[in-house]
Enzyme design. Structure first.
Site, mmCIF file in Angstrom:
data_model
loop_
_atom_site.group_PDB
_atom_site.id
_atom_site.type_symbol
_atom_site.label_atom_id
_atom_site.label_comp_id
_atom_site.label_asym_id
_atom_site.label_seq_id
_atom_site.Cartn_x
_atom_site.Cartn_y
_atom_site.Cartn_z
ATOM 1 N N VAL A 38 0.894 -1.171 0.000
ATOM 2 C CA VAL A 38 0.000 0.000 0.000
ATOM 3 C C VAL A 38 0.926 1.214 0.000
ATOM 4 C CG1 VAL A 38 -2.007 1.077 1.082
ATOM 5 C CG2 VAL A 38 -1.621 -1.374 1.361
ATOM 6 N N HIS A 39 1.551 1.452 -1.157
ATOM 7 C CA HIS A 39 2.713 2.323 -1.271
ATOM 8 C C HIS A 39 2.576 3.650 -0.523
ATOM 9 C CE1 HIS A 39 3.853 -0.411 -4.498
ATOM 10 N NE2 HIS A 39 2.754 -0.090 -5.164
#
Length: 318
Positions: free
Chosen positions: A246-247
């Protein structure tokens, strides 16, 4: 005193988690979101941003629409991995369905320049999208960098790419804008590349625990991350079953607890000329260029701490 921050987003899925964490953390003061093209066109990213803020009852956070095309034309044509893969990870059927608030009339770049010029307290700038807005604002007034205490940006890659074999999507979409930002002289610039975000993965078991807390943010986040897991299983498996990074949320986790990232100073440059590695983030880990570091780069991350920070913020946030 809470840290004041501006989020520059191209909302999609991971941007949405970052927005909710920034808005709900009692330790952060989200003063605005600016939007830009990237995961979708700028009208869609703006609409998605408004919907996320309304979902967590933060419609008081203003949203400013930014630029809808690159700062500089892209001179090389590649197989468009971005278009073929983007909608799998960032689908148009966004799981947050409605909004009541509206975008502000002032264009994002104009608002950034005016706000940073007038700032009496320094601001943290968190771009988690192509750097088009930020480069344009710096070009209009280079002095605004002095109003920023820290830039924490998601983008780039040292060991792996995603949109091409060499490049990460946020940088590849507008490498010249990224080059402007990296050369702008910010006092502290922290780069959170794929090397770190792919270590801070989230599993289906963790999304089930998140959903079970029942808060609107946690339930929405669980659905969004499950979309990402489905996409990553199809196009870019992480090596661990039913997981996804979930950058953008990792940037917010770093603001909450810097220990979540393994950060070191390096010289970073952006390839804006090569047809093979256009958009590549070149991290000089051995200082072969004998140049001073211009960036603090995270080449590792603590997945357990990241998941804990995300869980607590989304399930217990204000």
């Amino acid at each position: 005193m809470n840290r004041r921050l501006i989020l520059d987003v191209d909302t999609g899925t991971d941007d949405a988690i970052a927005i909710m964490m920034a808005g709900l953390s009692p330790d952060l003061d989200l003063i605005a979101c600016t939007t830009v093209w990237g995961n979708h066109d700028v009208d869609t990213t703006t609409e998605n941003t408004l919907r996320v803020l309304d979902h967590i009852d933060h419609s008081d956070v203003p949203v400013y629409r930014g630029l809808g095309k690159p700062y500089a034309p892209i001179p090389f044509l590649f197989p468009d991995y971005a278009d073929s893969d983007r909608t799998i990870v960032h689908p148009h059927d966004f799981p947050i369905a409605s909004r009541t608030s509206d975008v502000r009339a002032t264009p994002a770049v104009e608002w950034l320049v005016e706000t940073l010029r007038a700032a009496t307290e320094r601001v943290t700038l968190v771009p988690v999208a192509p750097l088009t807005n930020i480069a344009a604002a710096i070009t209009l007034d280079p002095r605004i960098v002095d109003a920023v205490d820290e830039v924490v940006l998601m983008g780039g890659a040292h060991a792996l790419g995603n949109v091409t074999p060499a490049a990460e999507a946020n940088i590849w979409h507008d490498p010249v804008a990224a080059d402007v930002v990296f050369q702008a002289g910010f006092e502290r610039l922290v780069l959170v590349p794929l090397d770190a975000t792919h270590e801070a993965i989230v599993s289906l078991d963790q999304t089930r625990a998140l959903r079970a807390t029942g808060t609107p943010a946690a339930v929405a986040a669980a659905a969004i991350i499950e979309q990402r897991i489905t996409g990553y299983n199809e196009i870019l498996p992480t090596g661990a079953a039913d997981t996804a990074p979930v950058h953008d949320a990792l940037c917010i986790a770093y603001l909450l607890d810097p220990a979540v990232l393994d950060v070191a100073p390096y010289r970073v440059q952006i390839d804006t000329v090569s047809p093979l590695s256009f958009g590549k983030t070149i991290v000089d880990v051995d200082n072969r260029a004998r140049s001073a570091a211009n960036c603090h780069v995270a080449l590792g991350a603590d997945a357990t701490l990241f998941n804990d920070l995300m869980f607590r913020t989304l399930s217990e946030g204000r």
